[in-house]
Every structure is written in structure tokens, then in C-alpha cells.
Design a protein around this motif. Structure first.
Motif, PDB file in Angstrom:
ATOM      1  N   ASN A 127      69.693 124.038   8.676  1.00 26.86           N
ATOM      2  CA  ASN A 127      69.340 124.678   9.943  1.00 26.86           C
ATOM      3  C   ASN A 127      70.563 125.125  10.740  1.00 26.86           C
ATOM      4  OD1 ASN A 127      67.348 125.665  11.700  1.00 26.86           O
ATOM      5  ND2 ASN A 127      67.444 123.832  12.988  1.00 26.86           N
ATOM      6  N   ALA A 140      72.585 118.355   2.164  1.00 30.17           N
ATOM      7  CA  ALA A 140      71.735 119.474   1.749  1.00 30.17           C
ATOM      8  C   ALA A 140      72.256 120.094   0.459  1.00 30.17           C
ATOM      9  CB  ALA A 140      71.672 120.522   2.860  1.00 30.17           C
ATOM     10  N   LEU A 144      69.902 119.970  -2.876  1.00 30.94           N
ATOM     11  CA  LEU A 144      69.438 121.241  -3.429  1.00 30.94           C
ATOM     12  C   LEU A 144      70.012 121.498  -4.815  1.00 30.94           C
ATOM     13  CD1 LEU A 144      69.697 123.441  -0.219  1.00 30.94           C
ATOM     14  CD2 LEU A 144      67.585 122.756  -1.376  1.00 30.94           C
ATOM     15  N   GLU A 185      68.881 125.267   4.823  1.00 28.37           N
ATOM     16  CA  GLU A 185      68.303 123.930   4.682  1.00 28.37           C
ATOM     17  C   GLU A 185      68.791 123.001   5.786  1.00 28.37           C
ATOM     18  OE1 GLU A 185      66.048 120.884   2.665  1.00 28.37           O
ATOM     19  OE2 GLU A 185      66.030 123.080   2.624  1.00 28.37           O
TER      20      GLU A 185
END
Length: 207
Positions: free
Chosen positions: A47, A24, A28, A45
Motif C-alpha cells: 500500500n 510483501a 509474493l 501489496e
């Protein structure tokens, strides 16, 4: 036996969370730009909570660099899985290719691909990330040396050979990736990796 299975499951879950956070962070940072991504955004992102992120990584750069050491662990596992009678550098080349070039797409480079490549190059140039990559390199080299030692009957801590081979694997992989990132036209990473390790396996003869 039950306790061992539970312990193994916990470790697997931890590794999966670590990988998810690292992926992630990388995705990103490439998509949005380094300065536009925070720990909070990465955690969301993946979670998980920010607290969970902090349990694994001290900062964003460490999370990104973890992708490098994680790939080295997979290369080490792939090397262990190669046939025992396969020549060492052939086995290494296949193990490296299986992890670096697995997601490579065939065909012409699209505008999105080019933007992704340019953004990746910018991310890798971040000073904060470079320091963490140095630390990740040490972890990667240790993991690779252990796999090489097992395959060659040497000692990963006392013998020079497995450490030297591990360092060469890291250097060769880095050269291939850098070559592809800086190329004016798209180049197959799989092909460059094969050329790199073919040359290394041949003893780096003068072209």
C-alpha cells in the motif's frame, strides 16, 4: 525533547515501512514465483507508491534480503533483553529461537506447507538474491557483534571475540534453516536451532 520524540517516531515509521515492503516481497515471491513479481506489485501489496519503494530498496532482491538483516536486528534486541547473568550461549539460543521459530506451526505438514517450503527453497536459490544476501549478512553480523560486545564487555570493532560470535550465530542459524528446508520430512526449526546452539555452546564436541 519534542524534537527527539518526533525524530524517533519518524525512524520507527521508516522501519515499519521497510519491514512491510520486505515481507510483501518475500511473501509474493514465494506465492507467485520469483519471475512473476515486480516492484510495482510489491509496492501495491504494501500500500505504498513505487517511488516510496525506491526510497528504501533498489530492487526486489534487496527488499527480500532486507528481511535477513531485520531479523538480525531483532535477535540483537532480544539478546540485550536476556538476563545479564544468563550464560552467553543460552541467551543467544533463546534470542535466535524467539525470532526464527516464532511463527512455526505445530503438527503435521500440510500440502500448502510443503509447497511453501519448496517455493522458499527455490527463491533462496535465485542468483540475484544471493548477492544481496551477502550484503545483508554483513549488516546482520555488525548488529549481532554490537549486542555481543555489550553483553561481554568487549569492543565490537577492535576485538575479535564479538565478531567471531556474531559470525557463528549467522552460520549456525543458516545451517539450521537449510537443514529444515532440505529435509524429506518436516522438522521443527525450533528443535534444530536448539540442537545447533547447544552443540556450539558445548564447543562442538565430536558426536
Amino acid at each position: 525533547m519534542v524534537e527527539e520524540e518526533a525524530s524517533g517516531l519518524r525512524e520507527r515509521k521508516k522501519r515499519e515501512t521497510r519491514i512491510a515492503l520486505s515481507r510483501a516481497a518475500i511473501r509474493l515471491s514465494i506465492e507467485r514465483g520469483w519471475d512473476n513479481v515486480t516492484v510495482e506489485v510489491i509496492a501495491a501489496e504494501a500500500n505504498v507508491s513505487v517511488r516510496t519503494f525506491r526510497n528504501y530498496f533498489a530492487n526486489k532482491a534487496e527488499a527480500v534480503a532486507a528481511g535477513h538483516s531485520e531479523r538480525a536486528l531483532r535477535i540483537a534486541d532480544a539478546l540485550r533483553a536476556r538476563p545479564s547473568d544468563e550464560p552467553l550461549w543460552d541467551a543467544i539460543a533463546d534470542a535466535v529461537q524467539s525470532q526464527f521459530a516464532a511463527g512455526e506451526r505445530a503438527g503435521a505438514e500440510s500440502d500448502d506447507d510443503r509447497r511453501w517450503r519448496d517455493a522458499l527453497r527455490l527463491m533462496l536459490a535465485e542468483p540475484a538474491l544471493q548477492g544481496e544476501v551477502v550484503k545483508a549478512n554483513a549488516v546482520a553480523q555488525s548488529a549481532l557483534a554490537a549486542a555481543v560486545a555489550e553483553r561481554t564487555g568487549t569492543d565490537a570493532t577492535r576485538d575479535v571475540y564479538p565478531q567471531l560470535v556474531a559470525a557463528v550465530i549467522g552460520a549456525g542459524s543458516a545451517v539450521a534453516v537449510e537443514h529444515c528446508l532440505r529435509a524429506d520430512e518436516p522438522i521443527s526449526l525450533a528443535q534444530v536451532l536448539r540442537e545447533v546452539f547447544d552443540r556450539i555452546g558445548a564447543g562442538l564436541p565430536v558426536p
